[in-house]
Design an enzyme around this catalytic site. Sequence first.
Site, PDB file in Angstrom:
ATOM      1  CD  GLU A  41      -2.610   1.089   2.707  1.00  0.00           C
ATOM      2  OE1 GLU A  41      -3.575   1.860   2.831  1.00  0.00           O
ATOM      3  OE2 GLU A  41      -2.294   0.250   3.577  1.00  0.00           O
ATOM      4  CE  LYS A 116      -7.183   1.153   3.234  1.00  0.00           C
ATOM      5  NZ  LYS A 116      -6.014   1.580   4.057  1.00  0.00           N
ATOM      6  CE1 TYR A 122      -7.762  -0.024  13.419  1.00  0.00           C
ATOM      7  CE2 TYR A 122      -9.693   0.423  12.070  1.00  0.00           C
ATOM      8  CZ  TYR A 122      -8.545  -0.306  12.331  1.00  0.00           C
ATOM      9  OH  TYR A 122      -8.168  -1.314  11.471  1.00  0.00           O
ATOM     10  CB  CYS A 152      -4.514  -1.993   4.037  1.00  0.00           C
ATOM     11  SG  CYS A 152      -3.721  -2.271   5.655  1.00  0.00           S
ATOM     12  CB  SER A 306      20.973   4.938  35.097  1.00  0.00           C
ATOM     13  OG  SER A 306      20.187   3.794  34.789  1.00  0.00           O
ATOM     14  CG  ASP A 310      13.900   0.989  32.296  1.00  0.00           C
ATOM     15  OD1 ASP A 310      13.320  -0.059  31.982  1.00  0.00           O
ATOM     16  OD2 ASP A 310      13.530   1.709  33.236  1.00  0.00           O
ATOM     17  CB  SER A 311      20.026   2.913  30.556  1.00  0.00           C
ATOM     18  OG  SER A 311      20.629   2.364  31.706  1.00  0.00           O
ATOM     19  CG  ASN A 387      12.149  16.110  38.966  1.00  0.00           C
ATOM     20  OD1 ASN A 387      12.336  14.900  39.061  1.00  0.00           O
ATOM     21  ND2 ASN A 387      10.950  16.651  39.032  1.00  0.00           N
ATOM     22  CD  GLU A 416      10.861   4.447  34.153  1.00  0.00           C
ATOM     23  OE1 GLU A 416      11.664   3.892  34.935  1.00  0.00           O
ATOM     24  OE2 GLU A 416      11.205   4.994  33.086  1.00  0.00           O
ATOM     25  CE  LYS A 526       6.267  14.728  34.706  1.00  0.00           C
ATOM     26  NZ  LYS A 526       6.925  13.830  35.686  1.00  0.00           N
TER      27      LYS A 526
END
EC number: 6.3.5.1
Length: 554
Positions: A41, A116, A122, A152, A306, A310-311, A387, A416, A526
């Site tokens: 597509e 199409k 959505y 599709c 760190s 995660d890192s 912070n 997080e 955020k």
Amino acid sequence: MKIAIAQLNPTIGDIKNNLKQIKETVNIAEKKGAKLILTPELSLCGYPPKDLLLNKNFLGQMKKELEQFAQEINPQISVLIGIAVINDNAEKEGKKTLYNSSALIRNGKIETFFHKRLLPTYDVFEEDRYFSAGNEANYFYLDDVKIGVTICEDLWNQEDFWGKKNYTTNPVKDLINLDVDLIVNLSASPYVVQKQQVREKMLIYLSKQYKKSLIYVNQVGGNDDLIFDGNSFVVDKKGNIINKAKNFQQDLIYVNYCKKNQDLISENKINLVNITKEEEIYQALVLGVKDYAKKCGFKQAIIGLSGGIDSALVATIAVSALGKDNVLGVLMPSPYSSAHSITDAEQLVNNLGIKSEKLPIQEVMKSYDSTLHPLFKNTEFGIAEENLQSRIRGTLLMAIANKFGYLLLSTGNKSEMAVGYCTLYGDMNGGLAVIADLPKTQVFSLCHWLNQEKEIIPHNILTKPPSAELKPDQKDQDSLPPYEILDDILERYINHHQSVTEIENSGHDLDTINKVIKLVVRAEFKRKQAPPGLKITDRAFGTGWKMPIASRWI
């Protein structure tokens, strides 16, 4: 009649190079004796092109390049190419100005366009913003074979399969009523964990119900936050998968239509191997990082290390995507950093073989404290001071990325990001959020999977309690529920839209549920300012997440 299925990796807006990729594929397929080549597509412009579709020059170049291409290829070859075309009757019909189409190229010209018919609106899809829906069943003849064409979403309205009807039109049934011999589907279907199993079940269901063979060709590659897994495949009219392209990489596969049997047959036997959920997610994230860097013009990445899990995971993914020589890890210990966090990060650096730098931030912290003292005096140490450490680290990482042209990869996970346990302009800094759609529990699962054969993630990183280390003896669970509980509540609330009562009935404490939901709502500002995050679930904080910031609904 041999049909080639070209699983391509287009770059959005790079029309000339996308077409070059198609030309090269057509040349290869022609030498193999293919009479028809299928592409995904919107393969000419890449999917999703978003508001590039509002640019008339963009549309004009697509048309010009396609017309030139039609004249250059062998007139005996037929090619289906995905393209956006102008709806000439839009004003008269009161419709959108474009169609999401597939162009049939043969005999040295653009013979026709197939539009199409079902336009998804959505999750990440906004196709009715740009396109009009086609209103005719799409098919053409090739060597007396009647081939139905779908694009599709046109496949995804099977009421019997889903148990519900999403659209009033059913393009597949319309083609069946026209007695086509086979159906092809040109897709740009974004990756979601284990979505391929659903695609295969659906096409197998269709082939068995209608006794028709089907070809599904999907885009592959990363485009911004979306990852496309490829996994193109072919189903014969008995419901057998007879050929399948590779996942998460470009591929070109073939199948033959046998007129005698009125069915598709494959030249090769295929080995349908199902990979684990962890391997699938890892390959998706590696592709997402690799393509984001390449398509945005980055060759190297930088990561703040760190000593946490995660890192460590993000660094490992970056090495797989870009190579160890192109990844820089930066350690930035503060007075609150534990000795093991530094040694854990150093061990990770050794395990991965990447370059690293250590930039202690204690003196920078003193400078900030001194500057802020007139305002902060007579107040207690709190979140603002915590912070500051994260923001100092984020500033240093951005400075290095700026100076040397690195892509800064942020390392926050979905848990997080959901509850705001991250610092704006600090650890959220970056050009790409690699694991922003991966819950903390899944981060652990993926790291254990990585360590199956040898230690990549240091053992201590996997076993120590998670901590931001922004104050003495800090632990994540001082502020948050245990991640097993948190992630289950978040999954129910975010992904499954369950009410507080439904979540409580599943066994969770009411006070904990209310606390988590309030944190999710408060953190929306955020997430609006976060870098794009690679999407691997059907409810990611990205293109498809459209929640208000100034809201009092909880």
